[in-house]
Design a protein around this motif. Sequence first.
Motif, PDB file in Angstrom:
ATOM      1  N   ALA B 205       0.838  -1.201   0.000  1.00 35.33           N
ATOM      2  CA  ALA B 205       0.000   0.000   0.000  1.00 35.33           C
ATOM      3  C   ALA B 205       0.873   1.252   0.000  1.00 35.33           C
ATOM      4  O   ALA B 205       0.579   2.227  -0.695  1.00 35.33           O
ATOM      5  CB  ALA B 205      -0.921  -0.003   1.217  1.00 35.33           C
ATOM      6  N   TYR B 206       1.975   1.202   0.767  1.00 34.44           N
ATOM      7  CA  TYR B 206       2.895   2.337   0.798  1.00 34.44           C
ATOM      8  C   TYR B 206       3.439   2.627  -0.603  1.00 34.44           C
ATOM      9  O   TYR B 206       3.481   3.777  -1.037  1.00 34.44           O
ATOM     10  CB  TYR B 206       4.037   2.070   1.783  1.00 34.44           C
ATOM     11  N   PHE B 208       2.132   1.883  -3.515  1.00 39.15           N
ATOM     12  CA  PHE B 208       1.076   2.446  -4.367  1.00 39.15           C
ATOM     13  C   PHE B 208       0.890   3.930  -4.089  1.00 39.15           C
ATOM     14  O   PHE B 208       0.752   4.739  -4.993  1.00 39.15           O
ATOM     15  CB  PHE B 208      -0.246   1.699  -4.156  1.00 39.15           C
ATOM     16  N   ASN B 209       0.867   4.279  -2.815  1.00 32.84           N
ATOM     17  CA  ASN B 209       0.636   5.662  -2.429  1.00 32.84           C
ATOM     18  C   ASN B 209       1.834   6.535  -2.802  1.00 32.84           C
ATOM     19  O   ASN B 209       1.686   7.652  -3.290  1.00 32.84           O
ATOM     20  CB  ASN B 209       0.380   5.719  -0.919  1.00 32.84           C
ATOM     21  N   GLN B 210       3.024   6.012  -2.592  1.00 29.56           N
ATOM     22  CA  GLN B 210       4.246   6.780  -2.839  1.00 29.56           C
ATOM     23  C   GLN B 210       4.464   7.017  -4.337  1.00 29.56           C
ATOM     24  O   GLN B 210       4.806   8.115  -4.745  1.00 29.56           O
ATOM     25  CB  GLN B 210       5.449   6.040  -2.227  1.00 29.56           C
ATOM     26  N   ILE B 231      -4.962  -0.886  -7.504  1.00 36.56           N
ATOM     27  CA  ILE B 231      -4.980   0.212  -6.537  1.00 36.56           C
ATOM     28  C   ILE B 231      -6.177   0.158  -5.601  1.00 36.56           C
ATOM     29  O   ILE B 231      -6.089   0.555  -4.447  1.00 36.56           O
ATOM     30  CB  ILE B 231      -4.922   1.588  -7.254  1.00 36.56           C
ATOM     31  N   ASP B 232      -7.321  -0.384  -6.078  1.00 37.64           N
ATOM     32  CA  ASP B 232      -8.482  -0.403  -5.179  1.00 37.64           C
ATOM     33  C   ASP B 232      -8.216  -1.299  -3.975  1.00 37.64           C
ATOM     34  O   ASP B 232      -8.625  -0.987  -2.858  1.00 37.64           O
ATOM     35  CB  ASP B 232      -9.768  -0.783  -5.920  1.00 37.64           C
ATOM     36  N   ALA B 234      -5.176  -1.894  -2.797  1.00 36.14           N
ATOM     37  CA  ALA B 234      -4.160  -1.175  -2.020  1.00 36.14           C
ATOM     38  C   ALA B 234      -4.807  -0.090  -1.171  1.00 36.14           C
ATOM     39  O   ALA B 234      -4.416   0.152  -0.031  1.00 36.14           O
ATOM     40  CB  ALA B 234      -3.117  -0.569  -2.953  1.00 36.14           C
ATOM     41  N   MET B 235      -5.836   0.556  -1.722  1.00 38.32           N
ATOM     42  CA  MET B 235      -6.536   1.622  -1.006  1.00 38.32           C
ATOM     43  C   MET B 235      -7.206   1.062   0.243  1.00 38.32           C
ATOM     44  O   MET B 235      -7.198   1.690   1.303  1.00 38.32           O
ATOM     45  CB  MET B 235      -7.574   2.249  -1.928  1.00 38.32           C
ATOM     46  N   ILE B 236      -7.787  -0.119   0.118  1.00 35.55           N
ATOM     47  CA  ILE B 236      -8.447  -0.744   1.271  1.00 35.55           C
ATOM     48  C   ILE B 236      -7.414  -1.069   2.346  1.00 35.55           C
ATOM     49  O   ILE B 236      -7.634  -0.805   3.534  1.00 35.55           O
ATOM     50  CB  ILE B 236      -9.208  -2.008   0.826  1.00 35.55           C
ATOM     51  N   LEU B 238      -4.515   0.385   2.826  1.00 28.26           N
ATOM     52  CA  LEU B 238      -4.040   1.641   3.394  1.00 28.26           C
ATOM     53  C   LEU B 238      -5.003   2.138   4.456  1.00 28.26           C
ATOM     54  O   LEU B 238      -4.614   2.535   5.556  1.00 28.26           O
ATOM     55  CB  LEU B 238      -3.901   2.689   2.285  1.00 28.26           C
ATOM     56  N   SER B 239      -6.275   2.080   4.117  1.00 28.50           N
ATOM     57  CA  SER B 239      -7.291   2.564   5.037  1.00 28.50           C
ATOM     58  C   SER B 239      -7.349   1.674   6.286  1.00 28.50           C
ATOM     59  O   SER B 239      -7.515   2.158   7.409  1.00 28.50           O
ATOM     60  CB  SER B 239      -8.599   2.645   4.267  1.00 28.50           C
ATOM     61  N   ASN B 242      -4.257   2.447   8.508  1.00 26.62           N
ATOM     62  CA  ASN B 242      -4.436   3.699   9.233  1.00 26.62           C
ATOM     63  C   ASN B 242      -5.371   3.497  10.408  1.00 26.62           C
ATOM     64  O   ASN B 242      -5.140   4.002  11.501  1.00 26.62           O
ATOM     65  CB  ASN B 242      -5.018   4.766   8.307  1.00 26.62           C
ATOM     66  N   GLU B 243      -6.461   2.760  10.155  1.00 22.75           N
ATOM     67  CA  GLU B 243      -7.430   2.485  11.203  1.00 22.75           C
ATOM     68  C   GLU B 243      -6.773   1.722  12.342  1.00 22.75           C
ATOM     69  O   GLU B 243      -6.992   2.010  13.517  1.00 22.75           O
ATOM     70  CB  GLU B 243      -8.573   1.677  10.608  1.00 22.75           C
ATOM     71  N   LEU B 246      -4.660   3.960  14.498  1.00 22.51           N
ATOM     72  CA  LEU B 246      -5.513   4.812  15.330  1.00 22.51           C
ATOM     73  C   LEU B 246      -6.052   4.029  16.514  1.00 22.51           C
ATOM     74  O   LEU B 246      -6.011   4.468  17.660  1.00 22.51           O
ATOM     75  CB  LEU B 246      -6.664   5.348  14.475  1.00 22.51           C
TER      76      LEU B 246
END
Lengths: 432, 432
Positions: B205-206, B208-210, B231-232, B234-236, B238-239, B242-243, B246
């Motif tokens: 994911a990193y 993809f984002n980078q 990417i879809d 990878a987006m999941i 990443l999210s 992050n969750e 947190l």
Amino acid sequence: LEAGDAETIDRLMEPLHAADIADLLEQIEPWERRELIELWHGGLDGEILSEIEDNTREEILGYLSPEQLTLAVRELESDDVVDLVEYLDDKQQEAVLDYLEPLDRVAVETALSYPEESAGRLMQVETVRAPQHWSVGEMIDFLRAHPENLPEQFYHVILVDPRMKPVGNVTLGRIMSSKRSVKLWDIKEDIFVTIPATQDEGEVAYAFNQYHLISAPVVDEDGRLVGVVTIDDAMIVLSEENEEDLLLLAGVGENTVSDKVSATVRRRLPWLAVNLVTAILASLVIAIFEEAIAGYVALAVLMPIVASMGGNAGTQSLTVAVRAIATKDLTGSNVLRVIRRETMVGLINGAAFAIVMGIVGIVWFGSPMLGVVIAIAMVINLVVAGLAGTVIPVALEKMGVDPALASGTFVTTVTDVVGFFAFLGIGAAVLL
Amino acid sequence: LEAGDAETIDRLMEPLHAADIADLLEQIEPWERRELIELWHGGLDGEILSEIEDNTREEILGYLSPEQLTLAVRELESDDVVDLVEYLDDKQQEAVLDYLEPLDRVAVETALSYPEESAGRLMQVETVRAPQHWSVGEMIDFLRAHPENLPEQFYHVILVDPRMKPVGNVTLGRIMSSKRSVKLWDIKEDIFVTIPATQDEGEVAYAFNQYHLISAPVVDEDGRLVGVVTIDDAMIVLSEENEEDLLLLAGVGENTVSDKVSATVRRRLPWLAVNLVTAILASLVIAIFEEAIAGYVALAVLMPIVASMGGNAGTQSLTVAVRAIATKDLTGSNVLRVIRRETMVGLINGAAFAIVMGIVGIVWFGSPMLGVVIAIAMVINLVVAGLAGTVIPVALEKMGVDPALASGTFVTTVTDVVGFFAFLGIGAAVLL
């Protein structure tokens, strides 16, 4: 390296990706940054600039000449240009816009006319669209005829009606795997979401994540196509929003590790000031029971435990609630159920730790009554923590305040005040 | 609605997107969920199942028959099937796999052979690839000849050498806008990243984002193409990452609002238990100064302020550090600079609040010495908070522990202990 050896710098930087160069620039000292940029022949192109995070970028933009800026900006898609110039002051913005091709300039100015953090700012105006009646063959011929007008990356062809309203999305994969005679209309995707240009970028990212969109057309208030948002931009927004929530919950605004001391102090001091006020509030509660404490010092020894457990339990409830609000998993339809659950959880955890602390109270201070007092206070504070941790962010959200912003302080204030009041109050009544 | 009116349910659910149905199912009570699924004729298809979050999905999978499961699973891409079956017990997994086409079964089993949370689990095995010497025309003809073998969504054609090693990526947009005679090799993308199948999904994911990737080929240990991550997905990830950060920082494991009371208690109680131990530790420090408190109760009234400010400042530093470690903005090369900055920030904020608290001490309790004591303790604790908030997560990361996991407790323990010790210790020495 910073001894002015420009050649070595060029050799080392050459193989790096723009995003990595941006990271490198963020991680060094401001003066190193300036020197590096001046020495380096590769030159700060637009791609690198758009990768650098806001605070550092603002600093760099401050000492670039308009010529350097313009050179950097020319090769970018409209959305990246917008991203670059939106935080410049009017004079710098004007200078950059002057150097753009007239068409690009209009595109950027249109985007800038939408509110900050809206889909209009996020979108690129370069779209690939086709009349809804076109066939695969017509589409391919059109693309081959005008390759220079195409955006660098695109994943869909947007079908539009004669009034430029988007009516469907066709993936490039479907087009390429269909015969030339097939109508685009017949191979369009099932899911079709259009995004109003004024929609908040957080909502846009949510839609991409929820419906697994790759790109989505953006429309103006009349429903006409004005641009397209792609998933890579949505992914950045999603990641920024998550980061924002995390940092807000911890009481640090947009603070990053590359901020300077002064910027960091400026971002953190106000939150600490708020915390000071609430801490003094809690102290006022303690002051009410000064006499009790003077007569029975064990109360002072144990009181932080009750407050600390409440603060922790409250933060737990709060974080789950804030996160659920952000992902729209906590809505009007289940809020009562969640509150009921948090109360139950507070009761059960409270009871468990009440037993433990009761025993600690008896063993440590040899007073069964002290054990009972701390046990009761623990149950009360953990139930209140569960309630406050859920009700406060939900209420803030209802009032239009970002629940991540202010909840933490409210919740810990509540658990501190309730914790001290319950423990010292019951203690004063029972033990003296 | 839950009065068994199947028709109304069908009518209401029909227009909803799979992701929204999944959200709906998550937000209602378990018994409502079961009833709704039984009454609803639309049927729980695979798409809905893959949208539901893990805990709820496990519950639903528990009472679906193998036939229902198989039906649901057939239409999915291999990565979604993997996502569904990876948390089933062996028997259920076997049953589902039995119903798959032999080829799909092999694909799913291959993916399952990679470690959990690796690129191999995340990828889909359906790839669109071409020999590196093909032309645009050959590619289009090939796609048109076998449209049934193509994945539902794809954005690149992967160029492979004769040993199936990926050597380049060509976007569909470039292919479609080029003449039939153009070689794919000549229009391949500049950026080309391949992902080892065993790589951690967070790293994927990193990347993809980078690098703003849209899709990237996955290779086995011999460098041969085995799948593709889009990417879809990878987006999941990443999210989710992050969750996770947190929730870990707040001391709640994988807790969500749709968890039951028992699951919630199970997830939160251990963290509160750890907090209890550290709170008792802080109390032991207070106990050392029992006599001082008995003789000078103002110390008990003010001591939580010093601890609370330290805890807050520590959490601020900590959150910024944890976030920066996750985004790779805090590395060996700038860690000393960040520590220096945090110490400076602690010193400045500490000095500011020292002045405020000094005045409060004098005005409230009429004792200039008490003001001096709390001022000195405040400076000490805020400097320590800045240091601990940075050094602890960095050290944990170095030791291979997730810094989000344990830092919070460590940092607040340090600030509590130091806060109480400094304030009460100096107070006892100076005031008595």
